[in-house]
Design an enzyme around this catalytic site. Structure first.
Site, PDB file in Angstrom:
ATOM      1  N   LYS A 288       0.840  -1.200   0.000  1.00  0.00           N
ATOM      2  CA  LYS A 288       0.000   0.000   0.000  1.00  0.00           C
ATOM      3  C   LYS A 288       0.878   1.254   0.000  1.00  0.00           C
ATOM      4  O   LYS A 288       2.012   1.221   0.467  1.00  0.00           O
ATOM      5  CB  LYS A 288      -0.845   0.033   1.290  1.00  0.00           C
ATOM      6  CG  LYS A 288      -1.990  -0.954   1.342  1.00  0.00           C
ATOM      7  CD  LYS A 288      -2.744  -0.800   2.663  1.00  0.00           C
ATOM      8  CE  LYS A 288      -3.888  -1.796   2.777  1.00  0.00           C
ATOM      9  NZ  LYS A 288      -4.947  -1.600   1.756  1.00  0.00           N
ATOM     10  N   ARG A 362     -10.354 -11.582   1.981  1.00  0.00           N
ATOM     11  CA  ARG A 362     -11.237 -12.625   1.450  1.00  0.00           C
ATOM     12  C   ARG A 362     -10.590 -14.011   1.542  1.00  0.00           C
ATOM     13  O   ARG A 362     -11.287 -15.016   1.574  1.00  0.00           O
ATOM     14  CB  ARG A 362     -11.612 -12.281   0.000  1.00  0.00           C
ATOM     15  CG  ARG A 362     -10.448 -12.169  -0.926  1.00  0.00           C
ATOM     16  CD  ARG A 362     -10.789 -11.431  -2.226  1.00  0.00           C
ATOM     17  NE  ARG A 362     -11.045 -10.009  -1.989  1.00  0.00           N
ATOM     18  CZ  ARG A 362     -11.438  -9.156  -2.921  1.00  0.00           C
ATOM     19  NH1 ARG A 362     -11.658  -9.568  -4.155  1.00  0.00           N
ATOM     20  NH2 ARG A 362     -11.652  -7.886  -2.638  1.00  0.00           N
TER      21      ARG A 362
END
Ligand code: BES
Ligand code: ZN
Ligand code: MN
Length: 511
Positions: A288, A362
């Site tokens: 990120k 996920r």
């Protein structure tokens, strides 16, 4: 930090010898915005001989929701200080909506830090809505007064201690229903405060092994059955998603299961709560940007909510069997980290092609959901700070909601009742089509890394890990899980504890 002592009182609020007393204030739009003391403040208004609202107006009060105005009483009533909290326009019924009161009470109690004992003289209806309104007042008071203990080495001279005792004025302090609300509010607020503490802890202090230890200790103390899988057990058990995400960190991943079994209920409904517990999300190899990355210490807010909700379940003892699954990992870039291009095998056997190591939630959740289904459950209710797309679409207060119709309706209705709104989102066929992989069963994200329908991809992916016949809901709390701004209402800076109260309400609704 311990929470304030809560008690009910039914003596005249004007006579209460406390450090401060909270009353409500409405504006009357039909009367040029003139102020109106809310129900509950009658005797205090009388003691001021008709000058209460004009004095508050002089101090700038307008009755706007959340506004807090302090007034020294100079001997007119027993308490030396009044705090008038704005509750908005005069309500059509006998009391404002619960969420208005929850927010107003939260703001008032926080503004009263530094006062030891505080009484609340707020509007309560005298009909069947009374317990729900009282619940909102109690929750607002206990949650608005939360403050993270922090890590300062010296005591702060300017620090005002949170309120230590709260007296809530009710018509009858011996009323059973009212007393039950006090007991419940203490349990629920303790749970939300625990979740906030976990979220607010710095990511060096809360990594998967220590997070698991903290949850296990709290769970055992609460009387829950506890199971922890460490890295070797996760590998041996085939939890390919949790292993892939967690393998890049020297603080290895964990899966924690907490179980509550109701006594004396034959064939109870079964609910599995599942939470994303990424103790820090750097993005991994798909790292990120630096700006704001520190807030990814909150990427375990879903697991914090599930763990803390289980503690509340253990105390509230609903007639439903509830298990909590906390999938914990630290998403780090390193020589042992998983990579874009990897193909991993999930707990339910499905193979996933990785495109972006920052879509890690996920993966850990897919395993935890599949495990919950293997254990046997009627409902899976899962909470995760899953996608930035949720924040873009719905903002900081409204969670994204996907899943099966029955579970969506259960969670939506519960969230509405408790002031934790969640909005249903679709799971279109074309989003699943965009996740076809050339070499595996499914790709982790849209293969062109297209951000279109970004939140929906998360829900569609997770649906692959839910067993047939299980009602399931995915609650994306990327926004609502963490309150970045200054405190507002009963939300304090940092972790919010969302969606604990939704989960507890949903469980109540199923019982
Ligand atoms: N933890 C983040 C999502 C997030 C973003 C939570 C902002 C709270 C605030 C998640 O793991 C993530 O990085 N998601 C990616 C998904 C993408 C790579 C498909 C995102 O949102 O960009
Ligand atoms: Zn994440
Ligand atoms: Mn991520």
């Amino acid at each position: 930090m311990s929470q304030p002592l809560l008690s009910l009182v039914d003596t005249d609020p004007a006579e209460l010898a406390v450090d401060a007393i909270v009353i409500g204030l409405h504006s009357q739009p039909d009367d040029g915005g003139a102020l109106l003391p809310a129900a509950g403040a009658e005797s205090i208004a009388a003691a001021f001989d008709g000058k209460l609202t004009s004095t508050l107006a002089l101090l700038g009060a307008s009755g706007a929701p959340g506004e807090v105005t302090k007034l020294a009483t100079l001997g007119t009533i027993a308490a030396p200080l009044i705090v008038a909290v704005g509750l908005g326009d005069e309500p059509s019924g006998s009391a404002p909506q619960p969420e208005k009161l929850r927010r107003g009470t939260g703001a008032a109690v926080r503004a009263l830090a530094g006062s030891a004992t505080v009484a609340l003289a707020l509007p309560l209806p005298d009909d069947e809505d009374a317990p729900g309104v009282l619940r909102a007042i109690l929750e607002g008071a206990l949650l608005g007064g939360y403050k993270f203990a922090g890590y300062k080495t010296k005591p702060q001279p300017t620090r005002r201690e949170p309120v230590s005792a709260l007296q809530v004025h009710v018509p009858d302090a011996a009323d059973e229903a009212a007393r039950a609300e006090v007991t419940r509010a203490e349990v629920v607020a303790r749970s939300v405060r625990q979740a906030r503490d976990w979220v607010n802890m710095p990511p060096n202090e809360l990594r998967p092994p220590s997070f698991a230890e903290a949850v296990v200790a709290a769970g055992e103390q609460a009387g829950l059955a506890v199971e922890v899988l460490d890295f070797d057990e996760l590998k041996a058990g085939g939890y390919g998603g949790i292993v892939a995400v967690g393998q890049g960190s020297e603080a290895l991943p964990r899966l924690v299961k907490l179980t509550y079994t109701p006594a004396g209920v034959t064939d109870p409904k079964r609910v599995a709560l599942v939470g994303k517990g990424i103790t820090f999300d750097t993005g991994g190899i798909s790292i990120k940007p630096a700006a704001g990355m520190w807030e990814m210490k909150s990427d375990m807010a879903g697991a914090a909510a599930v763990g803390a909700a289980m503690l509340a379940v253990a105390a509230l003892k609903p007639g439903v069997a509830v298990s909590g699954y906390l999938a914990m990992a630290e998403n780090m870039p390193s020589g042992s980290a998983y990579r874009p291009g990897d193909v991993i095998t999930m707990f339910n056997g499905k193979r996933v092609e990785i495109y972006n190591t920052d879509a890690e939630g996920r993966l850990v959740l897919g395993d935890a959901i599949a495990r919950a289904c293997q254990d046997g459950t009627d409902y899976v209710l899962e909470a995760s700070t899953l996608t930035g797309g949720q924040v873009v679409a719905l903002g900081k207060r409204i969670a994204g909601l996907m899943g099966s119709d029955a579970a969506i309706e259960l969670v939506r209705a519960a969230g509405d009742k408790v002031g934790e709104p969640a909005w249903p989102m679709p799971m279109p066929e074309e989003v699943r089509k965009g996740m076809e992989s050339d070499i595996a069963d499914i790709s982790q994200t849209n293969s062109n890394l297209d951000r279109a329908g970004h939140m929906l991809q998360g829900g569609v992916f997770l649906s692959e890990f839910v067993a047939d016949g299980v009602e399931w809901a995915h609650v994306d709390i990327a926004g609502p899980g963490y309150h970045s701004g200054e405190a507002s209402g009963y939300l304090t800076k940092g972790g919010t504890g969302v969606p604990i109260r939704t989960f507890l309400q949903a469980i109540d609704d199923l019982a």
